[in-house]
Design an enzyme around this catalytic site. Structure first.
Site, PDB file in Angstrom:
ATOM      1  CD  GLU A 174      31.820  44.679  48.685  1.00  0.00           C
ATOM      2  OE1 GLU A 174      31.903  45.252  47.580  1.00  0.00           O
ATOM      3  OE2 GLU A 174      30.733  44.347  49.180  1.00  0.00           O
ATOM      4  CG  HIS A 189      34.758  36.635  44.806  1.00  0.00           C
ATOM      5  ND1 HIS A 189      35.112  36.383  46.097  1.00  0.00           N
ATOM      6  CD2 HIS A 189      35.562  35.867  44.026  1.00  0.00           C
ATOM      7  CE1 HIS A 189      36.100  35.492  46.117  1.00  0.00           C
ATOM      8  NE2 HIS A 189      36.386  35.165  44.880  1.00  0.00           N
ATOM      9  CD  GLN A 200      45.433  43.550  36.315  1.00  0.00           C
ATOM     10  OE1 GLN A 200      44.768  43.352  35.291  1.00  0.00           O
ATOM     11  NE2 GLN A 200      46.756  43.406  36.354  1.00  0.00           N
TER      12      GLN A 200
END
Ligand code: PAF
Length: 281
Positions: free
Chosen positions: A35, A37, A148
């Site tokens: 999820e 990616h 992030q």
């Protein structure tokens, strides 16, 4: 959706898109998509006309003692997920294609690549910046999206992009978490049941840092001590680092003021997990 293995074919395909005036996004991955990616792909979709996902388990970012061989791979499933997300092209080169015999050239972003993860993985970011620079030159995207979750990687790639004058916008996408807070990662697949349960201490330690900072604790030393104690309360956890650093320079902070990256790396057995959060005071 096109699946392209060859560098020249990839170049030709993206060149045609550029000539047609389309804005191109690249989402570099090592495959085994989850999820997290998919959220990068969706963000790329919002910002560009054409989305290219690269899938390449990059050998140069793994040290000889690391998990290159056992790194999870499932190209068929990745391909189906990319198709489902409306990806326009998947670049899926072989190791031979990216690193032909007698390959000699590497990209290094000084200083930033030696701290945090770079301390225990000294050659890791050299591999990352090298492959990302190569992908940038092959795909020539207008923008590229990175998670992030790999905060240090994102900071280093932004610096490399600026330093090498790549005309590419680097977009950071928020961390995607499991219901219990564990940051999504392909490496979570290695964890056994107990390790998986205890791995939630990473996120809990970051939440603790946030609470402490929001309640007025400005001492990095004290917050790190509390985070460390919390992580150590999980019997299977072995800390690699717990750090509170400046978000630009990655240097250690004494006082928690301005933007601070709280970052942790913890081993469960052989599996090394990382997580982070930005404290903005
Ligand atoms: O974050 C990753 O999956 C990799 O480090 C990257 C950016 C695809 C380079 O191999």
């Amino acid at each position: 959706m096109k699946v392209i293995n060859d560098v020249r074919d990839m170049r030709r395909w993206t060149e045609r898109q550029r000539l047609a005036g389309r804005r191109l996004a690249l989402v570099p991955t090592m495959g085994y998509l989850h999820e997290g990616h998919l959220s990068l792909i969706r963000l790329a979709r919002q910002r560009a006309d054409v989305v290219v996902v690269s899938i390449f388990v990059n050998p140069t970012q793994f040290a000889p003692n690391e998990d290159l061989d056992r790194y999870p791979r499932d190209f068929e499933r990745d391909e189906a997920l990319c198709r489902q997300e409306g990806v326009d092209a998947v670049f899926y080169p072989s190791a031979q294609t990216m690193y032909p015999p007698h390959y000699k050239t590497y990209v290094i972003t000084e200083d930033l690549s030696r701290v945090l993860c770079g301390k225990s993985r000294p050659s890791h970011f050299r591999g990352v910046t090298t492959i990302v620079a190569k992908l940038f030159n092959i795909v020539r995207p207008h923008l590229a999206v990175f998670g992030q979750k790999d905060a240090q990687q994102l900071i280093i790639i932004k610096k490399m992009t600026a330093d090498l004058n790549f005309d590419i916008d680097i977009i950071g996408a928020p961390i995607v978490r499991e219901a219990d807070g564990l940051a999504m990662s392909s490496r979570n697949a290695y964890l056994n049941k107990e390790e998986r349960q205890q791995a939630t201490v990473l996120y809990k330690s970051l939440q603790l840092a946030r609470r402490e900072a929001e309640q007025g604790n400005r001492s990095a030393k004290d917050i790190k001590k509390k985070m460390t104690a919390l992580i150590e309360s999980a019997p299977l956890a072995r800390i690699d680092y717990v750090e509170l650093v400046d978000t630009q320079t990655l240097t250690a902070k004494e006082r928690i003021e301005g933007e601070t990256l709280a970052a942790v790396a913890v081993f469960f057995g052989k599996t090394r997990l990382i997580d982070n959060t930005v404290l903005n005071l």
